[in-house]
Design an enzyme around this catalytic site. Structure first.
Site, mmCIF file in Angstrom:
data_model
loop_
_atom_site.group_PDB
_atom_site.id
_atom_site.type_symbol
_atom_site.label_atom_id
_atom_site.label_comp_id
_atom_site.label_asym_id
_atom_site.label_seq_id
_atom_site.Cartn_x
_atom_site.Cartn_y
_atom_site.Cartn_z
ATOM 1 N N ASP A 1 0.567 8.064 0.792
ATOM 2 C CA ASP A 1 0.975 8.470 2.140
ATOM 3 C C ASP A 1 2.235 7.768 2.632
ATOM 4 O O ASP A 1 2.754 8.107 3.685
ATOM 5 C CB ASP A 1 -0.169 8.185 3.131
ATOM 6 N N HIS B 1 -5.253 0.373 -1.047
ATOM 7 C CA HIS B 1 -6.160 1.435 -1.520
ATOM 8 C C HIS B 1 -7.426 0.798 -2.038
ATOM 9 O O HIS B 1 -7.373 -0.279 -2.631
ATOM 10 C CB HIS B 1 -5.479 2.246 -2.636
#
Ligand code: CMC
Length: 443
Positions: A378, A320
């Site tokens: 996710d 991320h």
């Protein structure tokens, strides 16, 4: 009754924290340093070009604060995510998606009366104009739901004129409600269209998540029995995805909104941005990746490809831009995943087992440790969706339904920003210098 934002809490403006001085070729500029409530302070570079003739260079905008915002805060090193100050874990455990939507939009948790009124407004606006049914017939049956969402959400701009005047706060609020209310209907209809099944209309006696599940799965011949574990799981997933400060799609919405574009067109732009596999498309990509790995024994080979700088394979659902620690959403997602699989009586789901093994393998591998790459939101969401019977092509559409709340909240906030102006970044030009034209006519 129209909700106004006059009850939005007020906070002190950014605090002056001193300054930094930079010198270049005999010119010196003093740049103020500003601090907000939480997080890194920022250097205010607005006068840099005027004072020194310089721009800043920040590809991917990784060190640029593009706006001031009071909505969401992330501490990427500590794995903290707050909506309007409330920790995501508390919201996911104790709140409902409409309550979180209200919080993000208006800044405070609703009173009981405000909550009921808000839910009624959403219910009233969840129905689509009947002509919108015709949009769907223009798409092939195998069109991706995100393609259908991009098109139909932009197409809504031709309807609902009461929300068109972006200079008016009430009008902006009406558009925000239309969008939050209609996205589940559009997303569910995109799925129904792909199956060649009749569209199912929203029902006022169902909650937001129940309605969405019913519109996805009910058929005239088989009514859908809502499983409270599923609707609760979906509600929680929607909460987890509702906002995430200035991510790519939200920045797209803010950028598009800065031109004064129609609100529905701004959200269509956000949906387009979300679709990419580096962003919201990752949940679908995780499942594809797990299918392609197939068996635990293949994990080392797959990870070797991920680490190979000559391959463009990435471990989807990992890494991320902001989190350099566990994504707090991923932890809640894993717990929800366990609950859903338990409800289904799936003790040993092969896909989940593969995901757990892959996560463990990566977390112990030097490549991921060094780069601080952890599972993101996710990584597990796809497994939950799949267990609930939601097809892979719909995963990113579900993300879009949730993130619409964040998009409209951030879009609305931008209008009340005294520093609001059109987004217009600059560039470091490395193309040819001016040269004389010698065209084909001169051959
Ligand atoms: N697999 C393998 N290597 C990775 C990954 C990954 N998933 N993510 C980052 N890296 C490596 C990258 O190659 C680079 O290595 P090096 O320093 O040797 O060049 C280093 O880690 C830093 O990566 P980056 O590309 O500079 O990181 P970024 O902030 O630009 O990208 C990201 C963030 C999310 C796009 C990226 O981590 C990624 O592609 N992850 C996989 C896709 C994914 O799961 N996306 C969902 C994000 S969370 C939900 C959302 O935002 O929608």
């Amino acid at each position: 009754m129209t909700q106004s934002t006059t009850n939005t809490p007020s906070f002190p403006p950014p605090q002056d924290e001193g300054s930094v001085t930079i010198s270049y070729k005999g010119t010196t500029a003093t740049l103020p340093v500003l601090s907000g409530t939480n997080g890194s302070s920022v250097i205010d570079i607005r006068n840099l070009q005027k004072d020194m003739g310089l721009f800043t260079f920040d590809p991917g905008l990784g060190t640029t604060a593009s706006c001031e915002s009071k909505i969401t805060f992330i501490d990427g090193d500590k794995g903290v995510l707050l909506y309007r100050g409330y920790p995501i874990t508390q919201l996911a455990e104790q709140s409902t998606f409409p309550e979180v939507a209200y919080l993000l939009l208006y800044g405070n948790l609703p009173t009981r009366h405000e909550y009921n009124e808000f839910v009624t407004r959403l219910e009233e606006k969840s129905l689509l104009h009947e002509q919108i049914r015709n949009f769907f017939n223009g798409f092939r049956r195998d069109a991706h739901p995100m393609a259908i969402l991009c098109g139909t959400v932009a197409g809504l701009s031709g309807f609902y004129p009461e929300g068109t005047d972006t200079s008016n706060e009430t009008s902006r609020d009406i558009s925000a409600i239309h969008l939050i209310a209609k996205l589940p209907t559009l997303a569910a209809w995109a799925y129904k269209y792909s199956r060649g099944e009749p569209f199912v209309y929203p029902r006022a006696d169902y909650s937001y998540s129940e309605n969405f599940l019913n519109m996805l799965f009910a058929r005239p011949d088989t009514p859908y029995k809502i499983n409270p574990i599923y609707s609760r799981a979906l509600d929680r997933i929607l909460i987890l995805h509702a906002d995430h400060e200035q991510n790519a799609s939200t920045s797209t919405v803010r950028l598009t909104g800065s031109t004064g574009a129609h609100p529905f067109a701004c959200i269509a732009a956000g949906i387009a941005s979300l679709w990419g596999p580096a962003h919201g498309g990752a949940n679908e990509a995780v499942l594809k990746m797990l299918h392609s790995i197939g068996r635990k024994e293949n994990i080392p080979d797959f990870i070797a490809k991920v680490k190979d700088k000559n391959s463009d394979v990435r471990l989807m659902g990992f890494g991320h831009r902001v989190y350099k620690n566990f994504d707090p959403r991923a932890k809640i997602m894993k717990k929800t995943c366990d609950e859903v699989l338990q409800e289904l009586g799936i003790e040993n789901d092969p896909l989940l087992e593969l995901a757990v093994e892959l996560e463990k393998y990566a977390l112990e591998d030097e490549y991921f440790v060094q780069r601080k790459l952890y599972p993101n939101v996710d990584f597990y969401s796809g497994i939950i969706f799949k267990a609930m019977g939601i097809p892979e092509s719909m995963f990113t559409a579900l993300f879009a339904v949730a993130r619409t709340v964040g998009w409209v909240s951030q879009w609305k906030e931008a209008f009340n920003d005294p520093l609001r102006r059109i987004y217009r970044p600059r560039q470091l030009y490395t193309g040819p210098e001016e040269r004389d034209l010698k065209s084909s006519k001169q051959w």
